[in-house]
Design a protein around this motif. Sequence first.
Motif, PDB file in Angstrom:
ATOM      1  N   PRO A  31      25.458   3.813 -20.807  1.00  0.00           N
ATOM      2  CA  PRO A  31      24.517   4.041 -19.703  1.00  0.00           C
ATOM      3  C   PRO A  31      23.672   5.291 -19.910  1.00  0.00           C
ATOM      4  O   PRO A  31      24.130   6.273 -20.507  1.00  0.00           O
ATOM      5  N   ASP A  32      22.441   5.260 -19.412  1.00  0.00           N
ATOM      6  CA  ASP A  32      21.500   6.363 -19.624  1.00  0.00           C
ATOM      7  C   ASP A  32      22.024   7.696 -19.113  1.00  0.00           C
ATOM      8  O   ASP A  32      21.793   8.738 -19.722  1.00  0.00           O
ATOM      9  N   ASP A  33      22.729   7.674 -17.965  1.00  0.00           N
ATOM     10  CA  ASP A  33      23.196   8.931 -17.374  1.00  0.00           C
ATOM     11  C   ASP A  33      24.624   9.273 -17.778  1.00  0.00           C
ATOM     12  O   ASP A  33      25.237  10.179 -17.211  1.00  0.00           O
ATOM     13  N   CYS A  34      25.160   8.561 -18.763  1.00  0.00           N
ATOM     14  CA  CYS A  34      26.562   8.741 -19.158  1.00  0.00           C
ATOM     15  C   CYS A  34      26.710   9.903 -20.138  1.00  0.00           C
ATOM     16  O   CYS A  34      25.882  10.103 -21.025  1.00  0.00           O
ATOM     17  N   ASP A  35      27.783  10.676 -19.976  1.00  0.00           N
ATOM     18  CA  ASP A  35      28.155  11.706 -20.941  1.00  0.00           C
ATOM     19  C   ASP A  35      29.388  11.292 -21.745  1.00  0.00           C
ATOM     20  O   ASP A  35      29.464  11.549 -22.950  1.00  0.00           O
ATOM     21  N   ILE A  36      30.355  10.676 -21.063  1.00  0.00           N
ATOM     22  CA  ILE A  36      31.600  10.245 -21.711  1.00  0.00           C
ATOM     23  C   ILE A  36      31.922   8.840 -21.213  1.00  0.00           C
ATOM     24  O   ILE A  36      31.929   8.601 -19.993  1.00  0.00           O
ATOM     25  N   LEU A  37      32.188   7.924 -22.130  1.00  0.00           N
ATOM     26  CA  LEU A  37      32.549   6.545 -21.770  1.00  0.00           C
ATOM     27  C   LEU A  37      33.921   6.236 -22.353  1.00  0.00           C
ATOM     28  O   LEU A  37      34.119   6.309 -23.567  1.00  0.00           O
ATOM     29  N   ILE A  38      34.881   5.926 -21.487  1.00  0.00           N
ATOM     30  CA  ILE A  38      36.218   5.510 -21.922  1.00  0.00           C
ATOM     31  C   ILE A  38      36.277   3.994 -21.755  1.00  0.00           C
ATOM     32  O   ILE A  38      36.125   3.482 -20.637  1.00  0.00           O
ATOM     33  N   THR A  39      36.504   3.272 -22.862  1.00  0.00           N
ATOM     34  CA  THR A  39      36.420   1.819 -22.768  1.00  0.00           C
ATOM     35  C   THR A  39      37.204   1.151 -23.895  1.00  0.00           C
ATOM     36  O   THR A  39      37.920   1.822 -24.648  1.00  0.00           O
ATOM     37  N   TYR A  40      37.034  -0.186 -24.016  1.00  0.00           N
ATOM     38  CA  TYR A  40      37.897  -0.973 -24.889  1.00  0.00           C
ATOM     39  C   TYR A  40      37.270  -1.376 -26.218  1.00  0.00           C
ATOM     40  O   TYR A  40      37.911  -2.046 -27.018  1.00  0.00           O
ATOM     41  N   ALA A  41      36.012  -1.068 -26.464  1.00  0.00           N
ATOM     42  CA  ALA A  41      35.338  -1.567 -27.653  1.00  0.00           C
ATOM     43  C   ALA A  41      34.375  -0.518 -28.179  1.00  0.00           C
ATOM     44  O   ALA A  41      33.954   0.382 -27.442  1.00  0.00           O
ATOM     45  N   PRO A  42      33.982  -0.600 -29.454  1.00  0.00           N
ATOM     46  CA  PRO A  42      33.043   0.377 -30.014  1.00  0.00           C
ATOM     47  C   PRO A  42      31.649   0.221 -29.407  1.00  0.00           C
ATOM     48  O   PRO A  42      31.323  -0.827 -28.839  1.00  0.00           O
ATOM     49  N   PRO A  43      30.820   1.260 -29.531  1.00  0.00           N
ATOM     50  CA  PRO A  43      29.488   1.195 -28.929  1.00  0.00           C
ATOM     51  C   PRO A  43      28.520   0.361 -29.754  1.00  0.00           C
ATOM     52  O   PRO A  43      28.670   0.219 -30.971  1.00  0.00           O
ATOM     53  N   LYS A  44      27.512  -0.160 -29.066  1.00  0.00           N
ATOM     54  CA  LYS A  44      26.445  -0.897 -29.750  1.00  0.00           C
ATOM     55  C   LYS A  44      25.584   0.066 -30.562  1.00  0.00           C
ATOM     56  O   LYS A  44      25.115  -0.271 -31.642  1.00  0.00           O
ATOM     57  N   ASP A  45      25.395   1.276 -30.049  1.00  0.00           N
ATOM     58  CA  ASP A  45      24.581   2.293 -30.708  1.00  0.00           C
ATOM     59  C   ASP A  45      25.424   3.023 -31.756  1.00  0.00           C
ATOM     60  O   ASP A  45      26.360   3.748 -31.419  1.00  0.00           O
ATOM     61  N   GLU A  46      25.074   2.864 -33.022  1.00  0.00           N
ATOM     62  CA  GLU A  46      25.861   3.456 -34.110  1.00  0.00           C
ATOM     63  C   GLU A  46      25.713   4.974 -34.201  1.00  0.00           C
ATOM     64  O   GLU A  46      26.457   5.623 -34.936  1.00  0.00           O
ATOM     65  N   ASN A  47      24.744   5.535 -33.469  1.00  0.00           N
ATOM     66  CA  ASN A  47      24.567   6.993 -33.494  1.00  0.00           C
ATOM     67  C   ASN A  47      25.552   7.718 -32.588  1.00  0.00           C
ATOM     68  O   ASN A  47      25.652   8.940 -32.631  1.00  0.00           O
ATOM     69  N   LEU A  48      26.278   6.963 -31.769  1.00  0.00           N
ATOM     70  CA  LEU A  48      27.285   7.556 -30.896  1.00  0.00           C
ATOM     71  C   LEU A  48      28.610   7.715 -31.633  1.00  0.00           C
ATOM     72  O   LEU A  48      28.895   6.999 -32.603  1.00  0.00           O
ATOM     73  N   VAL A  49      29.429   8.631 -31.158  1.00  0.00           N
ATOM     74  CA  VAL A  49      30.766   8.838 -31.723  1.00  0.00           C
ATOM     75  C   VAL A  49      31.762   7.978 -30.952  1.00  0.00           C
ATOM     76  O   VAL A  49      31.769   7.981 -29.726  1.00  0.00           O
ATOM     77  N   ALA A  50      32.598   7.231 -31.678  1.00  0.00           N
ATOM     78  CA  ALA A  50      33.655   6.419 -31.066  1.00  0.00           C
ATOM     79  C   ALA A  50      34.994   6.950 -31.564  1.00  0.00           C
ATOM     80  O   ALA A  50      35.318   6.834 -32.742  1.00  0.00           O
ATOM     81  N   CYS A  51      35.750   7.540 -30.662  1.00  0.00           N
ATOM     82  CA  CYS A  51      37.027   8.164 -31.005  1.00  0.00           C
ATOM     83  C   CYS A  51      38.168   7.268 -30.506  1.00  0.00           C
ATOM     84  O   CYS A  51      38.318   7.070 -29.292  1.00  0.00           O
ATOM     85  N   LEU A  52      38.944   6.708 -31.422  1.00  0.00           N
ATOM     86  CA  LEU A  52      40.075   5.858 -31.046  1.00  0.00           C
ATOM     87  C   LEU A  52      41.186   6.705 -30.448  1.00  0.00           C
ATOM     88  O   LEU A  52      41.685   7.635 -31.077  1.00  0.00           O
ATOM     89  N   LEU A  53      41.562   6.402 -29.215  1.00  0.00           N
ATOM     90  CA  LEU A  53      42.624   7.138 -28.547  1.00  0.00           C
ATOM     91  C   LEU A  53      43.987   6.515 -28.802  1.00  0.00           C
ATOM     92  O   LEU A  53      44.945   7.192 -29.130  1.00  0.00           O
ATOM     93  N   THR A  54      44.064   5.205 -28.609  1.00  0.00           N
ATOM     94  CA  THR A  54      45.331   4.499 -28.819  1.00  0.00           C
ATOM     95  C   THR A  54      45.084   3.004 -28.764  1.00  0.00           C
ATOM     96  O   THR A  54      43.990   2.553 -28.434  1.00  0.00           O
ATOM     97  N   GLN A  55      46.092   2.249 -29.124  1.00  0.00           N
ATOM     98  CA  GLN A  55      46.116   0.814 -28.875  1.00  0.00           C
ATOM     99  C   GLN A  55      47.143   0.570 -27.775  1.00  0.00           C
ATOM    100  O   GLN A  55      48.204   1.196 -27.759  1.00  0.00           O
ATOM    101  N   TYR A  56      46.812  -0.313 -26.860  1.00  0.00           N
ATOM    102  CA  TYR A  56      47.783  -0.584 -25.815  1.00  0.00           C
ATOM    103  C   TYR A  56      47.904  -2.081 -25.567  1.00  0.00           C
ATOM    104  O   TYR A  56      46.998  -2.861 -25.813  1.00  0.00           O
ATOM    105  N   SER A  57      49.075  -2.431 -25.082  1.00  0.00           N
ATOM    106  CA  SER A  57      49.457  -3.840 -24.942  1.00  0.00           C
ATOM    107  C   SER A  57      48.962  -4.418 -23.630  1.00  0.00           C
ATOM    108  O   SER A  57      49.082  -3.803 -22.573  1.00  0.00           O
ATOM    109  N   VAL A  58      48.401  -5.624 -23.712  1.00  0.00           N
ATOM    110  CA  VAL A  58      47.983  -6.381 -22.541  1.00  0.00           C
ATOM    111  C   VAL A  58      48.731  -7.713 -22.563  1.00  0.00           C
ATOM    112  O   VAL A  58      48.809  -8.380 -23.592  1.00  0.00           O
ATOM    113  N   THR A  59      49.289  -8.101 -21.416  1.00  0.00           N
ATOM    114  CA  THR A  59      49.991  -9.372 -21.349  1.00  0.00           C
ATOM    115  C   THR A  59      49.957  -9.912 -19.920  1.00  0.00           C
ATOM    116  O   THR A  59      49.312  -9.330 -19.045  1.00  0.00           O
ATOM    117  N   ALA A  60      50.627 -11.028 -19.697  1.00  0.00           N
ATOM    118  CA  ALA A  60      50.595 -11.703 -18.394  1.00  0.00           C
ATOM    119  C   ALA A  60      51.723 -11.177 -17.503  1.00  0.00           C
ATOM    120  O   ALA A  60      52.880 -11.081 -17.933  1.00  0.00           O
TER     121      ALA A  60
END
Length: 317
Positions: free
Chosen positions: A146-175
């Motif tokens: 987002p245009d006004d975003c400073d930090i984005l915590i999310t599940y996938a890498p960014p579309k913009d390759e000029n941004l830094v994507a720092c892997l924090l962890t992998q976590y389990s999702v289930t039913a």
Amino acid sequence: MMNKLQLKPRELKIISVIADTRSIGDAAALLGMAQANVSKYLSDFETRVGLKVFERTTRQLALTQFGEALLPYINDSLDKNSQLINFIADYKHEKRGRVTIYGPTGIVTYLARHVIHEIAEIGDIRICLKTYNPDRYELIEGISFPDDCDILITYAPPKDENLVACLLTQYSVTAFATPEYIKKHPVNSPEDLTDHSCILLESILVDDSNIWRFRMHNSEDVRDYKVSGNYICDNTQTALELARNHLGIVFAPKESLQKEIEEGTLVPCFSHQEEWWLDLMAIFRKREYQPWRVQYVLDGVLNSLRQRIKQAVARRP
């Protein structure tokens, strides 16, 4: 020679807040000022300008034609003034200005509950938490920043390759479901989900269905299952509330349900470890392009998250 009109940011801010609230009293409350002082600022401004900004009605204030035309200039001036103050504060390494953090509903709730209070001595930095639930296309093609975003915590890498994507962890999702639901509607494997009411997320909705992905027990085999149900939510937290009321099965991260799992209010649907692993990433601009206040908050958020992730990993069986 006419005196040059001089406008102060303080009075422009007061007029902007009055325009937002359409009330002298409400504006005074928001600004932390006496109502009489707010009225005086407005009256003095209108006298110096020689034009009315507001029409007084019996119920509320209304912008005059001049006021409607003036307001965008006032807000633009306030924005530029704020940017100037932030620039000076960043250059001097002062803790001042806004830092905006986006994340999916569950992540934002987690940050508010466990992380933000651990960022010490933020001074006059204003941390703005906003919800951003990515859709299925972004999860595949890359997350938009987002245009006004400073930090984005999310599940996938960014579309913009000029941004830094720092892997924090992998976590389990289930039913997950309540023991009451499972007792009434037994489920043994992901294949059984097609016969159950699954609580869906609108962001990944396709033909009134969701695709839930599982890695099979003791296998690298990954399978997708098309599930449907009576309830559709725009965030995971709402879906979990429905699941707590025995209304179906929800697909959610184990890490965010530790309390419910310990209390037995929500339990995994499968006895084996059928689950899917998601990457949790922090996305931000390169350090050389970051204002100092953003770097300060970013370091605080990352340090807190990494510490909590380390503790969670140590507790895993």
